[in-house]
Write an enzyme that holds these catalytic residues in place. Structure first.
Site, PDB file in Angstrom:
ATOM      1  N   ASP A 168       0.803  -1.241   0.000  1.00 23.28           N
ATOM      2  CA  ASP A 168       0.000   0.000   0.000  1.00 23.28           C
ATOM      3  C   ASP A 168       0.826   1.277   0.000  1.00 23.28           C
ATOM      4  O   ASP A 168       0.360   2.302   0.492  1.00 23.28           O
ATOM      5  CB  ASP A 168      -0.933   0.042   1.216  1.00 23.28           C
ATOM      6  CG  ASP A 168      -1.916  -1.108   1.225  1.00 23.28           C
ATOM      7  OD1 ASP A 168      -2.105  -1.730   0.172  1.00 23.28           O
ATOM      8  OD2 ASP A 168      -2.496  -1.390   2.281  1.00 23.28           O
ATOM      9  N   ASP A 393      -8.728  -5.654   9.578  1.00 20.87           N
ATOM     10  CA  ASP A 393      -8.158  -4.619   8.716  1.00 20.87           C
ATOM     11  C   ASP A 393      -8.150  -3.251   9.398  1.00 20.87           C
ATOM     12  O   ASP A 393      -7.416  -2.356   8.977  1.00 20.87           O
ATOM     13  CB  ASP A 393      -8.960  -4.496   7.422  1.00 20.87           C
ATOM     14  CG  ASP A 393      -8.868  -5.732   6.558  1.00 20.87           C
ATOM     15  OD1 ASP A 393      -7.759  -6.266   6.414  1.00 20.87           O
ATOM     16  OD2 ASP A 393      -9.903  -6.163   6.017  1.00 20.87           O
TER      17      ASP A 393
END
Length: 454
Positions: A168, A393
């Site tokens: 990411d 998450d």
């Protein structure tokens, strides 16, 4: 982890529960696979082939306690998401303890996630890190250097160490900057100061200096970089980072897609060029929306070719994280839709049941995906479980913590969205803990919706 313009953004796993039950020994809740003789050797083309892969006993114990004994013997990755994780925190063992345990198991390979860049994950709050945007010196000397020192211990010379490098990060510098509707000030800052590129380059160079390491760079997923403008620009950026701060392309063994995400491995009933309503669904549906890919396998294979074309070695391999992209259960379609309306056709045919491709946090309805497997397709080194199933998450509400993790509304099931998911509902499960913490309700749902079924 969001989406596009709109963005966000043969191995022997100690796993063959039935076929290899006799080859597995249960010791204090830990599944240990029999391993053949190991020896230090030059890097191999595919580190997963012929390898017995480390099973993290910390994760295995949680999985077993939460009804997941059927998959508790699967290999998952160890996440080093802050400096303290190197030595170990609370109930989680540190890097050296994991490596020691891998040796005790007789494993040939261990998977480590390198994840602590300055200004980490500039497009999301749930996975923000402990280091500020300008803390590149701290990242190098207090995070990467200690990891390299431990991995370089001769006691671990026979272990193949797969490093998943900074998920990411680099994709954000393409999709979430400048004049794009999806831009964030934090990503603009990281593009301007160059610390994502410098940090990834330093990590690759230092980790790559060890003879038994295999570095794989994160390439987001098809719903992030699958559009032409993102796909091509990101490939150039990956090459820039791979040749920065002492690194060369020889320090890159491959790339990984779908890390900690939910993109379907294969969409079985359509692709981007399937014609419905007189035009390819790529051109006339909101789900595909001009993307050239509708699943992770086609995306990873195509990206491999692109990366070779911009200067990476021709023998690079790809990994795909399949830990949570099974999308089984009663909602899984069994055939293509008969509708002649393009949007209806895609929505009734697609295996990925998310509300929007940009949704990435604790997705409702998701299931365990393909089990870890070496060399399953051309160009693919392995299907892997980098995100351990059952680890959150992000929190669905704000929770005070000392881990540097913020509250991201994309983890709130009541959130109505932003430009990065085209202002759709988040699709997140309720009552989630901080990212990386155990989320039993999600784990049980992942088991129920596994595909292939458990």
């Amino acid at each position: 982890m969001e989406t596009n313009h709109l963005h966000r953004g043969k191995w022997t796993p100690a796993r063959r529960g039935l076929a290899a039950a006799a080859a597995l020994t249960l010791v204090s809740g830990l599944i240990v696979g029999n391993a053949g003789p190991a020896g230090a050797a030059p890097r191999v083309d595919n580190p997963y082939e012929g390898a017995t892969v480390y099973v993290n006993p910390d994760w295995a114990a949680k999985a077993t306690a939460s009804g997941g004994s059927a998959i508790a013997d699967q290999p998952t990755a160890v996440w080093l998401d802050r400096r303290a994780a190197i030595e170990g925190t609370g109930g989680a063992r540190g890097l050296r303890a994991h490596l020691d345990t891998a040796v005790e198991q007789g494993a040939d390979l261990i998977q480590i996630v390198i994840y602590n860049l300055p200004g980490r994950d500039c497009s999301a709050l749930a996975s923000n890190g402990e280091l500020g945007p300008d803390d590149i010196d701290i990242y190098q000397s207090e995070y990467i250097d200690p990891i390299v020192e431990i991995m370089g211990d001769p006691a671990y010379a026979d272990l193949r160490i797969v490093n998943i490098v900074e998920i990411d990060s680099l994709p954000n510098l393409v999709t979430n900057v400048g004049s794009r509707e999806t831009a964030t000030p934090e990503c603009d800052e990281m593009l301007a100061n160059g610390n994502y590129v410098a940090g990834v380059g330093y990590a690759l160079a230092q980790l790559g200096s060890l003879e038994n390491t295999y570095n794989y760079i994160d390439i987001g997923h098809h719903g992030w970089l699958g559009w032409d403008d993102n796909f091509n620009a990101a490939a150039e950026l990956f090459h820039e980072a791979a040749t920065a701060n002492g690194s060369t392309v020889d320090d890159v063994h491959g790339f990984i897609s779908n890390t900690a995400n939910y993109g379907a491995l294969r969409e079985e009933f359509f692709d981007a060029n399937t014609v419905v309503g007189g035009r390819p669904v790529r051109e006339n549906t909101t789900w595909v929306d001009w993307n050239r890919f509708v699943d992770e396998l086609s995306y990873a294979q195509a990206y491999r070719d692109k990366l070779v074309s911009v200067g990476f070695n021709s023998n690079i391999g790809m990994l795909i994280d399949t830990s949570r992209n099974g999308w089984g259960g009663s909602a899984r379609p069994t055939s293509a839709s008969s509708s002649t309306d393009p949007n209806t056709f895609v929505n009734e045919s697609r295996i990925d049941r998310r509300i929007h491709l940009g949704n990435w946090c604790n997705q409702s309805g998701a299931g365990i995906g393909e089990r870890p497997t070496a060399a399953p397709e051309d160009g693919i080194d392995a299907y892997v479980w980098i995100k351990p199933p059952g680890e959150s998450d992000g929190a669905s509400r704000e929770i005070e913590n000392d881990e540097g993790k913020g509250f991201d509304r994309m983890c709130d099931p009541t959130y109505t969205g932003n430009p990065r998911n085209q202002n759709n509902m988040s699709g997140a499960l309720p009552d989630a803990p901080l990212s990386g913490h155990w989320f039993e309700a999600q784990f049980r749902e992942l088991l129920a919706n596994a595909y292939p079924p458990l």
